[in-house]
Write an enzyme that holds these catalytic residues in place. Structure first.
Site, mmCIF file in Angstrom:
data_model
loop_
_atom_site.group_PDB
_atom_site.id
_atom_site.type_symbol
_atom_site.label_atom_id
_atom_site.label_comp_id
_atom_site.label_asym_id
_atom_site.label_seq_id
_atom_site.Cartn_x
_atom_site.Cartn_y
_atom_site.Cartn_z
ATOM 1 N N TYR A 1 -25.916 35.558 -22.693
ATOM 2 C CA TYR A 1 -25.981 34.110 -22.929
ATOM 3 C C TYR A 1 -26.520 33.830 -24.331
ATOM 4 C CZ TYR A 1 -27.155 29.172 -22.229
ATOM 5 O OH TYR A 1 -27.238 27.796 -22.350
ATOM 6 N N LYS B 1 -24.505 31.934 -27.445
ATOM 7 C CA LYS B 1 -24.912 30.665 -28.050
ATOM 8 C C LYS B 1 -25.102 30.808 -29.570
ATOM 9 C CE LYS B 1 -24.556 28.016 -24.526
ATOM 10 N NZ LYS B 1 -23.651 26.854 -24.510
ATOM 11 N N ILE C 1 -33.540 22.388 -19.987
ATOM 12 C CA ILE C 1 -33.195 21.101 -19.363
ATOM 13 C C ILE C 1 -33.407 21.199 -17.853
ATOM 14 C CG2 ILE C 1 -31.466 19.260 -19.263
ATOM 15 C CD1 ILE C 1 -29.837 20.737 -21.383
ATOM 16 N N THR D 1 -31.974 20.737 -14.780
ATOM 17 C CA THR D 1 -30.664 20.550 -14.145
ATOM 18 C C THR D 1 -30.623 21.444 -12.906
ATOM 19 O OG1 THR D 1 -29.578 22.399 -15.248
ATOM 20 C CG2 THR D 1 -29.569 20.303 -16.424
HETATM 21 N N1 NAD Z 1 -29.381 23.564 -18.462
HETATM 22 C C1 NAD Z 1 -30.110 24.000 -19.485
HETATM 23 O O1 NAD Z 1 -31.311 24.261 -19.384
HETATM 24 C C2 NAD Z 1 -29.471 24.172 -20.846
HETATM 25 C C3 NAD Z 1 -30.274 24.434 -21.956
HETATM 26 C C4 NAD Z 1 -29.683 24.576 -23.217
HETATM 27 C C5 NAD Z 1 -28.298 24.458 -23.350
HETATM 28 N N2 NAD Z 1 -27.545 24.207 -22.244
HETATM 29 C C6 NAD Z 1 -26.109 24.093 -22.435
HETATM 30 O O2 NAD Z 1 -25.698 22.776 -22.101
HETATM 31 C C7 NAD Z 1 -24.351 22.798 -21.615
HETATM 32 C C8 NAD Z 1 -24.269 22.080 -20.274
HETATM 33 O O3 NAD Z 1 -25.149 22.712 -19.354
HETATM 34 P P1 NAD Z 1 -25.422 22.119 -17.895
HETATM 35 O O4 NAD Z 1 -26.856 22.343 -17.599
HETATM 36 O O5 NAD Z 1 -24.846 20.745 -17.790
HETATM 37 O O6 NAD Z 1 -24.584 23.152 -17.003
HETATM 38 P P2 NAD Z 1 -23.677 22.871 -15.718
HETATM 39 O O7 NAD Z 1 -23.507 24.190 -15.032
HETATM 40 O O8 NAD Z 1 -24.225 21.737 -14.922
HETATM 41 O O9 NAD Z 1 -22.291 22.419 -16.363
HETATM 42 C C9 NAD Z 1 -21.369 23.318 -16.899
HETATM 43 C C10 NAD Z 1 -19.970 22.893 -16.443
HETATM 44 O O10 NAD Z 1 -19.030 23.777 -17.053
HETATM 45 C C11 NAD Z 1 -17.996 24.022 -16.113
HETATM 46 N N3 NAD Z 1 -17.316 25.274 -16.444
HETATM 47 C C12 NAD Z 1 -17.806 26.542 -16.304
HETATM 48 N N4 NAD Z 1 -16.859 27.437 -16.664
HETATM 49 C C13 NAD Z 1 -15.767 26.725 -17.049
HETATM 50 C C14 NAD Z 1 -14.479 27.077 -17.505
HETATM 51 N N5 NAD Z 1 -14.116 28.367 -17.619
HETATM 52 N N6 NAD Z 1 -13.603 26.097 -17.816
HETATM 53 C C15 NAD Z 1 -13.958 24.788 -17.678
HETATM 54 N N7 NAD Z 1 -15.161 24.391 -17.221
HETATM 55 C C16 NAD Z 1 -16.060 25.351 -16.903
HETATM 56 C C17 NAD Z 1 -18.712 24.092 -14.765
HETATM 57 O O11 NAD Z 1 -17.814 23.868 -13.684
HETATM 58 C C18 NAD Z 1 -19.775 23.015 -14.918
HETATM 59 O O12 NAD Z 1 -19.325 21.773 -14.388
HETATM 60 C C19 NAD Z 1 -23.969 24.283 -21.550
HETATM 61 O O13 NAD Z 1 -23.275 24.621 -22.722
HETATM 62 C C20 NAD Z 1 -25.304 24.994 -21.514
HETATM 63 O O14 NAD Z 1 -25.209 26.316 -22.017
HETATM 64 C C21 NAD Z 1 -28.092 24.044 -21.000
#
Ligand code: NAD
Length: 295
Positions: free
Chosen positions: A176, A180, A234, A236
């Site tokens: 991961y 990133k 975050i 979530t």
């Molecule tokens: N949650 C955290 O703590 C956090 C922290 C830093 C960055 N991020 C980044 O923020 C972004 C959103 O994260 P989130 O917490 O909303 O995650 P999430 O899992 O709620 O959302 C990710 C979405 O991507 C979709 N997805 C996965 N593989 C896919 C594919 N092959 N094709 C199309 N869609 C696909 C999933 O179905 C899901 O709905 C991500 O890029 C994550 O890396 C999250």
């Protein structure tokens, strides 16, 4: 040809997104849905893209409520960012019935994974890189081609992470983290290619990885800005397992504000990067992490 600076836009309109369609990949996820709703409320039409066949009904009702704020339109389209054929087929569907040109993209689609490096399953490692890095590449270049074809300017926001800057303390996630960091570098590379035609030396050299080099001068298109947004931790559903292990409390102690963030706190950063408010910003990373990386 350089593009004129948008100096005439009223200050109150700097964050507005009227007259354009923005695609949001991972749009059914925690961050994707919230920022998609914020875009709708700021006047932009939104196409939510996700692997899931549809958005859960209660979430979609919430999205539709946001369309009413600024008379915007929301659509949902299933696609897999790993698969170029499904992306192209989805784009054909999206194109029909669009009332406003595509001028923006927010890439939220990603998966995470935790394993000690010495034990990491190589297929899982590759899968994470394939979704987070190659998937970001594929959806972004498809949308850039759409903008080029329509001869419009645009702004693209790749959601990266603090994990692209630092190793995530308390959780072993080499795949991961590497994915990133790759997203940061993809943004700088795209920004260089799509900002101005003179950014790239004319022509290219024939090699094994470039068997058909073009010798023609590159075509000139209106600029597309590309930036990353790097969130901190975050709150979530993804962090639920970490919360149970007490890790989220650890993470809260690792930043200067003493708490992890809420998805809603990424609305304004995304609107800023998509809109004319950030007209002179490209190839940059906006770190929104409660000071996590400043310590
Ligand atoms: N949650 C955290 O703590 C956090 C922290 C830093 C960055 N991020 C980044 O923020 C972004 C959103 O994260 P989130 O917490 O909303 O995650 P999430 O899992 O709620 O959302 C990710 C979405 O991507 C979709 N997805 C996965 N593989 C896919 C594919 N092959 N094709 C199309 N869609 C696909 C999933 O179905 C899901 O709905 C991500 O890029 C994550 O890396 C999250």
């Amino acid at each position: 040809m350089t593009h004129p600076a948008p100096t005439q836009i009223a200050t109150r309109d700097l964050f507005r997104l009227d007259g354009r369609t923005i695609l949001v990949s991972g749009g059914a996820g925690a961050v994707g849905t919230i920022v998609g709703k914020a875009i709708l409320e700021s006047g932009g039409d939104v196409v939510f893209l996700d692997l899931m066949p549809q958005m859960p009904e209660d979430k979609w009702r919430d999205v539709l409520a946001s369309t009413e704020v600024s008379n915007a339109e929301a659509r949902y389209q299933q696609l897999n960012v790993q698969d170029e054929a499904t992306i192209m087929a989805a784009m054909d569907q999206i194109r029909t019935g669009l009332r406003r040109p595509i001028r923006g993209l927010v890439t939220c689609a990603a998966i995470s994974g935790e394993s000690d490096a010495c034990d990491y399953s190589v297929s899982t490692f590759r899968q994470i890189l394939d979704v987070n890095m190659t998937g970001t590449f594929l959806i972004t270049r498809t949308v850039a081609n759409e903008m080029h074809r329509a001869n419009v300017t645009g702004s693209i926001v790749l959601i990266a992470s603090i994990s692209g800057h630092v190793s995530n303390r308390g959780i072993n996630s080499s795949a991961y983290n590497a994915s990133k960091a790759a997203v940061h570098q993809l943004a700088r590379s795209f920004a260089a290619e799509w900002g101005h035609p003179q950014n790239t030396f004319p022509g290219s050299t024939k090699t094994e990885t470039n068997p058909h080099p073009s010798t023609e001068p590159r075509r000139v298109y209106p600029p597309i800005r590309v930036n990353t947004l790097s969130p901190g931790h975050i709150d979530t559903p993804l962090s639920e397992a970490a919360r149970v292990r007490g890790l989220t409390d650890e993470w809260a102690n690792q930043n200067m504000l003493g708490r992890i963030s809420q998805p809603e706190e990424y609305r304004a950063p995304v609107l800023f990067l998509l809109s004319e408010g950030s007209s002179y910003m490209t190839g940059a990373d906006l770190r929104v992490d409660g000071g996590h990386c400043a310590w």
